[in-house]
Enzyme design. Structure first.
Site, PDB file in Angstrom:
ATOM      1  CE  LYS A  36      -0.673  -0.442   4.933  1.00 59.67           C
ATOM      2  NZ  LYS A  36      -1.240  -0.771   6.390  1.00 59.67           N
ATOM      3  NE  ARG A 135      -8.915  -0.662   9.725  1.00 58.03           N
ATOM      4  CZ  ARG A 135      -7.761  -0.765   9.353  1.00 58.03           C
ATOM      5  NH1 ARG A 135      -6.828   1.364   9.026  1.00 58.03           N
ATOM      6  NH2 ARG A 135      -6.812  -1.499   9.192  1.00 58.03           N
ATOM      7  CE1 TYR A 261       7.539  32.112   5.359  1.00 60.58           C
ATOM      8  CE2 TYR A 261       8.280  29.526   5.325  1.00 60.58           C
ATOM      9  CZ  TYR A 261       7.607  31.495   5.193  1.00 60.58           C
ATOM     10  OH  TYR A 261       7.842  31.568   4.056  1.00 60.58           O
ATOM     11  CG  MET A 332       5.640  24.495   0.685  1.00 61.16           C
ATOM     12  SD  MET A 332       4.621  23.380   2.576  1.00 61.16           S
ATOM     13  CE  MET A 332       3.027  23.906   1.773  1.00 61.16           C
TER      14      MET A 332
HETATM   15  C1  PLP Z   1      -0.853  -1.665   5.904  1.00 62.40           C
HETATM   16  C2  PLP Z   1      -1.071  -3.413   6.921  1.00 62.40           C
HETATM   17  C3  PLP Z   1      -0.180  -4.405   7.560  1.00 62.40           C
HETATM   18  C4  PLP Z   1       1.298  -4.266   7.071  1.00 62.40           C
HETATM   19  O1  PLP Z   1       1.466  -3.646   8.441  1.00 62.40           O
HETATM   20  P1  PLP Z   1       3.349  -2.952   8.311  1.00 62.40           P
HETATM   21  O2  PLP Z   1       2.871  -2.960  10.347  1.00 62.40           O
HETATM   22  O3  PLP Z   1       3.731  -2.044   8.319  1.00 62.40           O
HETATM   23  O4  PLP Z   1       3.834  -4.822   8.361  1.00 62.40           O
HETATM   24  C5  PLP Z   1      -0.495  -5.689   7.135  1.00 62.40           C
HETATM   25  N1  PLP Z   1      -2.586  -5.983   7.743  1.00 62.40           N
HETATM   26  C6  PLP Z   1      -3.011  -4.716   7.555  1.00 62.40           C
HETATM   27  C7  PLP Z   1      -3.953  -4.949   7.304  1.00 62.40           C
HETATM   28  C8  PLP Z   1      -2.241  -3.464   6.633  1.00 62.40           C
HETATM   29  O5  PLP Z   1      -3.541  -2.822   6.822  1.00 62.40           O
END
Ligand code: PLP
Length: 368
Positions: A36, A135, A261, A332
């Site tokens: 991701k 979630r 700044y 920035m």
């Molecule tokens: C992001 C994520 C992971 C990986 O997490 P890390 O701590 O970066 O290894 C695993 N499972 C789910 C559902 C995630 O969203």
């Protein structure tokens, strides 16, 4: 000119450690590489290629578009979509592209089954159990209902069952253990009601590194590949990622001159400065609040500033290989670096520590 540099050798080192650890539990666990956020900022395509070269070929992503992007670029591996979605258009894309959906609700289960029928497919899906994150996923006390629901859906096969830990980086094991126990118990009930869980997985990087007894059949690894974990790095994982930029301006400031700044820095003596075109906009100097990816710039700014103020520390960079301080606030687009008594020219190379996930994806990734 600026680039995010990724050292293959270090990345391979981390992958090797992770592979070795995954084999060390009660039985070997499969590695699901989480890609991701543009592959944690490593460039999802380049990173996926590199993982495949190194024997890891099961991927997971958070968004449908990421999965589709991998498919469009020719990746034909297993791709698990970690989020459960009930949106029909998304589900059809998932089914068409042979992406493994996460089933976290009755609504999604039914919609996936419908889409599968429509495209005359049998969809492999992973079932999500909410053992405490709040979630995605079915609650543990819904397992009997889930089992009968799944039995009624002919176009879905459950090939995996998983849960996500909310506090795997906590000092003690207790929080994790509670979720882990709920997970195994839920699976037991599923089995008693005629549903095989397939591949069972709950560990993310932190849990993977800390609790080998929780590896189960697979582990979902993201941050450990980058050597940037929220727990003690006992296995010698190496930090992946640094920014490389060139000095654009050099100048001399007199004593008692403010820099940046809010006048947070004032020169104590005559100071030679170099300007480096890297700033918040690029994601530089932005601290990662655990597991939060994109925050608004204002929040980054305040957090960072407060941290530096409280610690009265400097951030260091390397100019031609030599350690040098950043003076004043990061702005920035630019930083000001103290190069007093250093032999520097416009165009000289500056190296800056950077967490790839925070670096703007428009900045090119260079694998060296
Ligand atoms: C992001 C994520 C992971 C990986 O997490 P890390 O701590 O970066 O290894 C695993 N499972 C789910 C559902 C995630 O969203």
């Amino acid at each position: 000119m600026k680039k995010l540099v990724i050292e293959r050798e270090k990345l391979k080192h981390n992958i090797d450690i992770i592979k070795q650890l995954a084999r060390s539990g009660e039985r070997a666990a499969e590695i699901i590489a989480v890609l991701k956020g543009n592959g944690y900022g490593l460039d999802i395509l380049k990173f996926a290629d590199f993982l495949i070269e190194n024997g890891i070929d099961f991927f997971a992503v958070s968004e449908v578009q990421e999965a589709v992007f991998l498919r469009e670029n020719g990746f034909d591996n297993r791709i698990l979509l970690l989020s459960s979605t009930g949106i029909k258009e998304e589900i059809e894309l998932i089914v068409k592209n042979d992406i493994i959906p996460t089933i976290g609700s009755e609504n999604t289960a039914i919609a996936v089954n419908e889409a599968a029928k429509k495209f005359k497919k049998v969809v492999h899906a992973h079932l999500k159990i909410d053992t405490g994150f709040g979630r995605f996923g079915f609650l543990p006390d819904e397992m009997e209902k889930v089992a009968s629901l799944l039995k009624s859906l002919d176009n879905i096969i459950i090939t995996g069952t998983f849960s996500h830990l909310s506090f795997s980086f906590a000092k003690d094991r207790q929080n994790v253990q509670i979720q882990f126990d709920k997970f195994l118990k839920s699976i037991e009930i599923l089995k008693q009601n005629g549903i095989e869980p397939g591949m069972r997985h709950i560990a993310n990087s932190s849990a993977f590194l800390r609790f080998s007894d929780m590896h189960l059949d697979a582990v979902r690894i993201g941050s450990a590949f980058l050597g940037r974990v929220a727990v003690e790095n006992v296995y010698g994982l190496k930090k992946i990622g640094y920014l490389k930029a060139s000095i654009t301006e050099i100048k001399e400031l007199p004593e008692n001159h403010f820099i940046g700044y809010a006048n947070t820095y004032k020169t104590a003596k005559r100071t030679k400065t170099a300007i480096v075109p890297v700033g918040y906009k690029d994601g530089f100097g932005v601290e990662k609040a655990k597991d939060i990816f994109r925050w608004i710039d204002i929040l980054r700014y305040i957090y960072h500033d407060l941290k530096l103020f409280l610690s009265s520390k400097f951030i260091y960079v390397r100019v031609n290989g030599i350690r040098a301080k950043i003076l004043g606030r990061i702005s920035m687009y630019n930083i000001v670096v103290d190069v007093t008594d250093m032999d520097v020219q416009i165009g000289d190379e500056v190296i800056l520590e950077a967490n790839p996930i925070l670096i703007e994806s428009s900045i090119s990734r260079e694998y060296v």
